[in-house]
Design an enzyme around this catalytic site. Structure first.
Site, PDB file in Angstrom:
ATOM      1  N   LEU A  66      -0.069   2.218   3.715  1.00 20.56           N
ATOM      2  CA  LEU A  66       0.844   2.823   2.946  1.00 20.56           C
ATOM      3  C   LEU A  66       0.702   4.386   3.101  1.00 20.56           C
ATOM      4  CD1 LEU A  66       0.071   2.895  -1.325  1.00 20.56           C
ATOM      5  CD2 LEU A  66       1.324   4.538   0.074  1.00 20.56           C
ATOM      6  N   SER A  67       1.815   4.994   3.382  1.00 20.77           N
ATOM      7  CA  SER A  67       1.765   6.380   3.857  1.00 20.77           C
ATOM      8  C   SER A  67       1.133   7.335   2.895  1.00 20.77           C
ATOM      9  CB  SER A  67       3.346   6.822   4.025  1.00 20.77           C
ATOM     10  OG  SER A  67       3.901   5.972   4.608  1.00 20.77           O
ATOM     11  N   GLN A  68       0.872   8.393   3.442  1.00 20.82           N
ATOM     12  CA  GLN A  68       0.150   9.667   2.817  1.00 20.82           C
ATOM     13  C   GLN A  68       1.306  10.234   1.892  1.00 20.82           C
ATOM     14  OE1 GLN A  68      -0.775  12.800   5.418  1.00 20.82           O
ATOM     15  NE2 GLN A  68      -2.019  13.887   4.120  1.00 20.82           N
TER      16      GLN A  68
END
Ligand code: SAH
Length: 218
Positions: A66-68
C-alpha cells in the site's frame, strides 16, 4: 473490515498524519481533507491496521505494498493542479487506497490490477465506503484501458523501466500522467502532460515503487 471504534481510527492519530504531510509540503486542502477522512486501516490486514496512519508504505500480500500516504498525496495533488479530473485511469489498484482517494476527487475512476485477489478485496473496500464511481479491470495495466479513454489523468503505482506509449496515447489534451519510472535501485516520479503540441515531461522527485509487471495472476 471495521469502519468504527478502536483507538487507531481516532481523529488525533489521523490528524498527526495530516500534520506530517503538511510538513512535507502537501498543501492542497481538498487532498488533505480526503486523506483525513479516508479510513486507511480498512485497506490493511488486521495485524497491520494499527500502523495505518504512519506515513509509510505497508505490505498487502503478493509482494505488493500500500503506497506511502505522502506519495499518494503528492501524486493526487499534482493531478488536481489542472482542476477536477472527469476521468482518471489508475494502474495498480493494489489495496484500493489510492483509488478511494481518487474516487473522492474525480468524477470517474478506472482502475486496472493484474493480481485478481487484490482487486477483489479492493472492490469490497470501495463498496464499504460507498464509492461507486469506480470501474475495475483485471488486466495488464501497461496497456491502459483504451475503451474509456482519453483520460484527464493517469496514475501508476508500479514502475516500468520506460513509460509505455499506450498510456501516453490515452492521455487527453491538457491531461497529466504521473508514474514512477526506473529499476528497483533508482526510480523517479515522472509527470507527463499532453499539450496541443505534444508531450511535455518533468521529473518530480526520487521515489521507490514496486515494478510494473507483465501479464496477469488469477
Ligand atoms: N495504489 C496501490 C498501490 C499498490 S502497489 C494502493 O494504494 O494500495 C502497486 C500495484 O500495482 C500492485 O498491486 C501490483 O500488483 C500492481 N501492478 C503491477 N504491475 C501491474 C500491471 N502491469 N498492471 C496492473 N497492475 C499492476
Amino acid at each position: 473490515m471495521d469502519l468504527t471504534g478502536i483507538g487507531m481510527t481516532s481523529q488525533r492519530t489521523r490528524e498527526r498524519l495530516i500534520g506530517r504531510l503538511m510538513e512535507r509540503g502537501i498543501s492542497d486542502e481538498a487532498v488533505l481533507d480526503v486523506i483525513r477522512n479516508t479510513p486507511r486501516h480498512i485497506f490493511l490486514d488486521e495485524a497491520l491496521a494499527h500502523r495505518a496512519y504512519e506515513d509509510t508504505a505497508l505490505p498487502i500480500g503478493f509482494s505488493q505494498t500500500l503506497s506511502q500516504p505522502y506519495i499518494v498525496a503528492r501524486m493526487t495533488e499534482l493531478l488536481l493542479e489542472r482542476g477536477r479530473p472527469k476521468k482518471v485511469l489508475e494502474i495498480g489498484t493494489g489495496s484500493g487506497y489510492q483509488c478511494a482517494v481518487l474516487a473522492q476527487l474525480a468524477d470517474q475512476v478506472f482502475s486496472v490490477e493484474r493480481i485478481r485477489p487484490l482487486q477483489q478485496k479492493a472492490r469490497q473496500r470501495l463498496n464499504l465506503l460507498k464509492l461507486h464511481n469506480v470501474r475495475f479491470k483485471h488486466a495488464d495495466g501497461g496497456f491502459g484501458w483504451q475503451e474509456n479513454g482519453p483520460y484527464d489523468a493517469i496514475l501508476s503505482a508500479a514502475a516500468p523501466e520506460a513509460v509505455p506509449e499506450e498510456l501516453t496515447n490515452q492521455l487527453a489534451v491538457g491531461g497529466r500522467l504521473l508514474m514512477p519510472v526506473g529499476d528497483q535501485q533508482t526510480q523517479q516520479l515522472i509527470m507527463i502532460e499532453r499539450t496541443e503540441d505534444g508531450l511535455e515531461q518533468q521529473v518530480v522527485e526520487a521515489v521507490r515503487f514496486v515494478p510494473l509487471l507483465a501479464g496477469v495472476l488469477s
